[in-house]
Write a protein that holds these residues in place. Structure first.
Motif, short mmCIF file in Angstrom:
data_model
loop_
_atom_site.label_atom_id
_atom_site.label_comp_id
_atom_site.label_asym_id
_atom_site.label_seq_id
_atom_site.Cartn_x
_atom_site.Cartn_y
_atom_site.Cartn_z
N ARG A 210 0.82 -1.22 0.00
CA ARG A 210 0.00 0.00 0.00
C ARG A 210 0.85 1.27 0.00
O ARG A 210 0.61 2.18 -0.79
CB ARG A 210 -0.92 -0.02 1.22
N LYS A 211 1.86 1.33 0.86
CA LYS A 211 2.65 2.55 0.95
C LYS A 211 3.33 2.85 -0.37
O LYS A 211 3.35 4.00 -0.82
CB LYS A 211 3.68 2.43 2.06
N LYS A 212 3.86 1.83 -1.02
CA LYS A 212 4.52 2.05 -2.29
C LYS A 212 3.55 2.54 -3.35
O LYS A 212 3.89 3.38 -4.19
CB LYS A 212 5.22 0.77 -2.77
N SER A 213 2.31 2.04 -3.30
CA SER A 213 1.32 2.50 -4.27
C SER A 213 1.01 3.98 -4.07
O SER A 213 0.84 4.73 -5.04
CB SER A 213 0.04 1.66 -4.17
N LEU A 214 0.96 4.43 -2.83
CA LEU A 214 0.68 5.84 -2.55
C LEU A 214 1.84 6.72 -3.02
O LEU A 214 1.64 7.79 -3.60
CB LEU A 214 0.42 6.04 -1.06
N LEU A 215 3.06 6.28 -2.77
CA LEU A 215 4.23 7.05 -3.20
C LEU A 215 4.33 7.08 -4.72
O LEU A 215 4.79 8.08 -5.30
CB LEU A 215 5.50 6.45 -2.59
N THR A 216 3.89 6.01 -5.38
CA THR A 216 3.89 5.99 -6.84
C THR A 216 2.97 7.06 -7.39
O THR A 216 3.29 7.73 -8.38
CB THR A 216 3.47 4.60 -7.36
N LEU A 217 1.80 7.24 -6.76
CA LEU A 217 0.89 8.30 -7.20
C LEU A 217 1.58 9.66 -7.12
O LEU A 217 1.51 10.46 -8.06
CB LEU A 217 -0.38 8.32 -6.35
N VAL A 218 2.23 9.92 -6.00
CA VAL A 218 2.90 11.22 -5.82
C VAL A 218 3.97 11.42 -6.88
O VAL A 218 4.15 12.53 -7.40
CB VAL A 218 3.49 11.32 -4.41
N SER A 219 4.69 10.36 -7.24
CA SER A 219 5.76 10.47 -8.23
C SER A 219 5.24 10.90 -9.59
O SER A 219 6.00 11.46 -10.41
CB SER A 219 6.51 9.13 -8.35
N LYS A 220 3.97 10.66 -9.84
CA LYS A 220 3.40 11.03 -11.14
C LYS A 220 3.36 12.54 -11.33
O LYS A 220 3.37 13.03 -12.47
CB LYS A 220 1.99 10.45 -11.29
N ILE A 221 3.31 13.29 -10.23
CA ILE A 221 3.33 14.75 -10.34
C ILE A 221 4.65 15.20 -10.96
O ILE A 221 4.68 16.02 -11.89
CB ILE A 221 3.11 15.41 -8.97
#
Length: 289
Positions: A210-221
């Protein structure tokens, strides 16, 4: 020049304060548990909605009703307003087409009126961010046609990325196979999805945890915002009853960006298909992927 209003759907997931402050008409997409219909006059607390889903109940959803839309359009036209309606993606609902039907009907009855219906090609707070930008332009003094032209030209610059906590809801909606849902859930696999240029929700990757998925979203910015950094001052975060995760994502965004961050719960019409634990990020960027 006639005054104009901006309207949208419940699926835009805008905050109540923003809707009220900007006199935005909201068109309802109803949902149901069994035979019980929910919407204005019979509303369910969103926390209860997600609790019922977690307990195994599966809601159904429906598009906005053309007759209901026409009533709202007619009321505003009779008050002397033109209308710019920003609709839920036509790839995900027939609401856009229903609004077009209602708009044509009212403009035939009131030939002096103008109702522009735009297919946002967006969902949830991606649709909401589109409305937010339209309101900014309206407040800058742009005409209804100028705002409509801008949104039509830039609607694919409203970027959407999602992750979900339970793959079985995506399986039920036909987004992943049953095998993927079972194996992925056992292995702790979390999908990354986005809304593409056609307004469709599709998977674009997967990570473990889960944590990695959330950080992946942020990286899209960092990957996609580019020259659109100053196009608007806001980044939106939607969540399916997982506020703590939304706040975590917001904290990571604040480490790099000075944008206003707006957090809101994903409405039942969207949540019925994405499920509890959905976390979604929306911003303006050079492309959607």
């Amino acid at each position: 020049m006639r005054q104009y209003l901006i309207s949208t759907d419940t699926t835009a997931d805008l905050t109540d304060d923003f809707v009220r402050e900007n006199s935005i008409d909201i068109h309802t997409l109803f949902y149901a548990f069994g035979e019980q219909l929910y919407g204005p006059g019979n509303e369910m607390p969103v926390k209860e909605f997600y609790t019922r889903m977690r307990n195994g109940e599966m809601p159904t959803t429906m598009a906005c009703n053309p007759e209901d839309v026409a009533k709202i359009f007619k009321k505003r036209v009779e008050e002397g307003y033109d209308i710019l309606h920003i609709a839920f993606s036509s790839a995900l609902s027939s609401s856009y087409n229903n609004c077009c039907i209602a708009a044509r009907e009212i403009m035939e009855e009131y030939p002096e009126s103008k109702i522009i219906v735009i297919d946002s090609l967006a969902a949830s707070m991606g649709e909401g961010l589109t409305v937010y930008r339209a309101i900014q332009l309206k407040n800058e003094g742009k005409s209804i046609d100028e705002v409509a032209d801008y949104i039509n030209a830039h609607r694919r610059n409203f970027v959407h990325f999602f992750t979900v906590d339970d793959l079985h809801h995506l399986y039920r909606g036909g987004r992943v196979s049953k095998t993927t849902a079972i194996v992925g859930s056992l292995a702790g696999i979390k999908p990354i999805l986005h809304v593409n240029d056609a307004g469709q929700l599709i998977p674009v990757g997967k990570v473990r945890g889960r944590k990695k998925s959330l950080l992946t979203l942020v990286s899209k910015i960092d990957e996609l915002m580019g020259s659109y950094k100053d196009e608007t001052d806001a980044i939106f975060i939607g969540h399916g009853d997982c506020l703590e995760d939304a706040e975590f994502v917001a904290s990571k965004i604040r480490e790099k960006y000075n944008h206003k961050i707006v957090i809101n719960t994903i409405c039942p019409t969207i949540g019925a298909h994405s499920g509890p634990g959905t976390l979604a990020l929306f911003f303006m960027g050079e492309s959607r992927i």
